[in-house]
Design a protein around this motif. Structure first.
Motif, mmCIF file in Angstrom:
data_model
loop_
_atom_site.group_PDB
_atom_site.id
_atom_site.type_symbol
_atom_site.label_atom_id
_atom_site.label_comp_id
_atom_site.label_asym_id
_atom_site.label_seq_id
_atom_site.Cartn_x
_atom_site.Cartn_y
_atom_site.Cartn_z
ATOM 1 N N PRO A 5 0.820 -1.231 0.000
ATOM 2 C CA PRO A 5 0.000 0.000 0.000
ATOM 3 C C PRO A 5 0.845 1.268 0.000
ATOM 4 O O PRO A 5 0.512 2.244 -0.671
ATOM 5 N N SER A 6 1.948 1.256 0.754
ATOM 6 C CA SER A 6 2.822 2.431 0.790
ATOM 7 C C SER A 6 3.498 2.652 -0.562
ATOM 8 O O SER A 6 3.589 3.793 -1.037
ATOM 9 N N LEU A 7 3.959 1.566 -1.204
ATOM 10 C CA LEU A 7 4.583 1.682 -2.520
ATOM 11 C C LEU A 7 3.609 2.249 -3.540
ATOM 12 O O LEU A 7 3.969 3.109 -4.353
ATOM 13 N N VAL A 8 2.372 1.765 -3.517
ATOM 14 C CA VAL A 8 1.358 2.239 -4.467
ATOM 15 C C VAL A 8 1.068 3.714 -4.234
ATOM 16 O O VAL A 8 0.967 4.507 -5.184
ATOM 17 N N ALA A 9 0.955 4.110 -2.976
ATOM 18 C CA ALA A 9 0.692 5.517 -2.656
ATOM 19 C C ALA A 9 1.838 6.403 -3.152
ATOM 20 O O ALA A 9 1.612 7.484 -3.715
ATOM 21 N N GLN A 10 3.073 5.956 -2.949
ATOM 22 C CA GLN A 10 4.232 6.732 -3.406
ATOM 23 C C GLN A 10 4.295 6.786 -4.933
ATOM 24 O O GLN A 10 4.661 7.809 -5.518
ATOM 25 N N ALA A 11 3.936 5.668 -5.579
ATOM 26 C CA ALA A 11 3.929 5.650 -7.048
ATOM 27 C C ALA A 11 2.897 6.631 -7.581
ATOM 28 O O ALA A 11 3.142 7.320 -8.583
ATOM 29 N N ARG A 12 1.762 6.727 -6.915
ATOM 30 C CA ARG A 12 0.727 7.667 -7.323
ATOM 31 C C ARG A 12 1.207 9.113 -7.209
ATOM 32 O O ARG A 12 0.740 9.996 -7.924
ATOM 33 N N GLU A 13 2.146 9.329 -6.300
ATOM 34 C CA GLU A 13 2.713 10.668 -6.125
ATOM 35 C C GLU A 13 3.821 10.946 -7.139
ATOM 36 O O GLU A 13 4.402 12.035 -7.142
ATOM 37 N N GLY A 14 4.134 9.933 -7.979
ATOM 38 C CA GLY A 14 5.147 10.119 -9.006
ATOM 39 C C GLY A 14 6.560 9.847 -8.549
ATOM 40 O O GLY A 14 7.517 10.285 -9.202
ATOM 41 N N ARG A 15 6.722 9.122 -7.458
ATOM 42 C CA ARG A 15 8.066 8.828 -6.965
ATOM 43 C C ARG A 15 8.657 7.662 -7.754
ATOM 44 O O ARG A 15 8.148 6.535 -7.690
ATOM 45 N N PRO A 16 9.723 7.924 -8.515
ATOM 46 C CA PRO A 16 10.248 6.892 -9.421
ATOM 47 C C PRO A 16 10.747 5.638 -8.717
ATOM 48 O O PRO A 16 10.650 4.542 -9.269
ATOM 49 N N ARG A 17 11.279 5.768 -7.519
ATOM 50 C CA ARG A 17 11.775 4.573 -6.823
ATOM 51 C C ARG A 17 10.642 3.603 -6.504
ATOM 52 O O ARG A 17 10.816 2.391 -6.583
ATOM 53 N N ALA A 18 9.490 4.143 -6.146
ATOM 54 C CA ALA A 18 8.342 3.291 -5.843
ATOM 55 C C ALA A 18 7.845 2.608 -7.105
ATOM 56 O O ALA A 18 7.518 1.408 -7.090
ATOM 57 N N VAL A 19 7.805 3.343 -8.225
ATOM 58 C CA VAL A 19 7.404 2.756 -9.507
ATOM 59 C C VAL A 19 8.374 1.647 -9.891
ATOM 60 O O VAL A 19 7.968 0.550 -10.302
ATOM 61 N N ALA A 20 9.668 1.929 -9.726
ATOM 62 C CA ALA A 20 10.686 0.941 -10.070
ATOM 63 C C ALA A 20 10.541 -0.316 -9.225
ATOM 64 O O ALA A 20 10.672 -1.442 -9.729
ATOM 65 N N ARG A 21 10.256 -0.140 -7.943
ATOM 66 C CA ARG A 21 10.129 -1.304 -7.055
ATOM 67 C C ARG A 21 8.905 -2.137 -7.425
ATOM 68 O O ARG A 21 8.967 -3.372 -7.421
#
Length: 318
Positions: A5-21
């Motif tokens: 859930p935290s990774l998805v939330a960060q990806a929604r914010e456009g954080r590339p590390r979360a998208v990459a993970r």
């Protein structure tokens, strides 16, 4: 274990590390893959997916980079999946596409990911559909999928993209004849790149002729346009974007976009189901049930098709 859930939330914010993970979890078929896909499902369905295919040397990476620039001028967030051949030694990808798109590396509105095919045929990586979902959920408005460049067998992109772009270039031999049985049947937009070379007009005419031979279109059907570009100088790229937008508008007007996405989802479900079933069958090697069926085939008591039916029934409980 990852905090999905935290990774998805960060990806929604456009954080590339979360998208990459998240994409790494997809590529590695992580035990958390189901959790990732379940979390992403309500967030997808907004991105416009454009596939770019063509034989090696036509300028796919350069064209992709030029399209990124054009879409960024419009203020759109762009995701790029550049599929590279797997190394037969390490299993990894060369990542050459990311080198050629280095101009966008510092742009927070662009996410570029190279993926290895890992032996999957058809020009795409097995995990590409789910990686597309990650980029979609992460807020990418346009996703460009650049295929390996394996030639006429590279037709899988047609089942994964909303719009398929086929690139050709003059001076590459009898390219159209070589490709007509495969990639020339899947394009929604055709691009003759490197149009500053001799023979570009002839290539476009021959392409138009080849497309006309196979036409069985009704009034109102989409007729794929042919656009000439020099991607290295960004010439003709705006015309490609215009053609893509026209195709998207036509699909929305005629209900084709929804139908393509429905077919894409069905194909994804089928692929996952077949892969799961194949894995379960692979686990049976050395199992008594498989050995017993093999013995009956050798003895002439059973044919292979009926044996397969019995095996599937045993695995599925049907």
């Amino acid at each position: 274990m990852e905090d999905v859930p935290s990774l998805v939330a960060q990806a929604r914010e456009g954080r590339p590390r979360a998208v990459a993970r998240l994409i790494s979890l997809v590529e590695g078929a992580s035990p958390q893959l189901r959790e990732v896909m379940a979390a992403l499902a309500p967030l997808t369905g907004n991105a416009y997916v454009v596939g770019l295919t063509g034989s090696p040397g036509v300028g796919k990476s350069t064209s992709t980079s030029a399209l990124v620039t054009a879409y960024r001028r419009q203020g759109r967030r762009v995701g790029v999946l550049a599929v590279d051949p797997s190394s037969p030694f390490s299993g990894g990808a060369l990542l050459g596409d990311r080198v050629r798109m280095s101009d966008h590396a510092s742009d927070p509105g662009v996410y570029i990911r190279s993926m290895a095919t890992r032996g999957h045929l058809g020009g795409l990586a097995w995990s590409a559909p789910q990686a597309i979902r990650v980029l979609d959920a992460a807020g990418c408005e346009v996703i460009l999928v650049e295929t390996v460049g394996v030639g006429q067998s590279e037709v899988e992109i047609a089942s994964q993209a909303d719009t398929s772009v086929v690139l050709l270039a003059p001076g590459m031999g009898d390219g159209i004849q070589a490709a007509k049985a495969g990639i020339l049947e899947i394009g929604d937009v055709y691009v003759v790149n490197k149009a500053d070379r001799d023979g570009a007009d002839a290539t476009a005419r021959e392409l138009n002729h080849m497309l006309g031979l196979g036409e069985s279109r009704r009034p109102g059907d989409w007729r794929p346009p042919i656009v000439k570009t020099v991607a290295s100088r960004a010439e003709g790229v705006d015309e490609v974007v215009e053609a893509l937008e026209k195709h998207r508008a036509w699909m929305e007007e005629h209900g084709v976009l929804t139908e393509r996405r429905r077919a894409r989802a069905a194909h994804e479900v089928e692929t996952i189901a077949v892969t799961t079933l194949r894995r379960r069958i692979g686990d049976l090697r050395g199992d008594r049930r498989l050995g017993a069926l093999a013995e009956r085939i050798v003895a002439g008591e059973l044919d292979a098709h009926r044996a397969a039916d019995e095996l599937i029934a045993g695995l599925t409980g049907s």
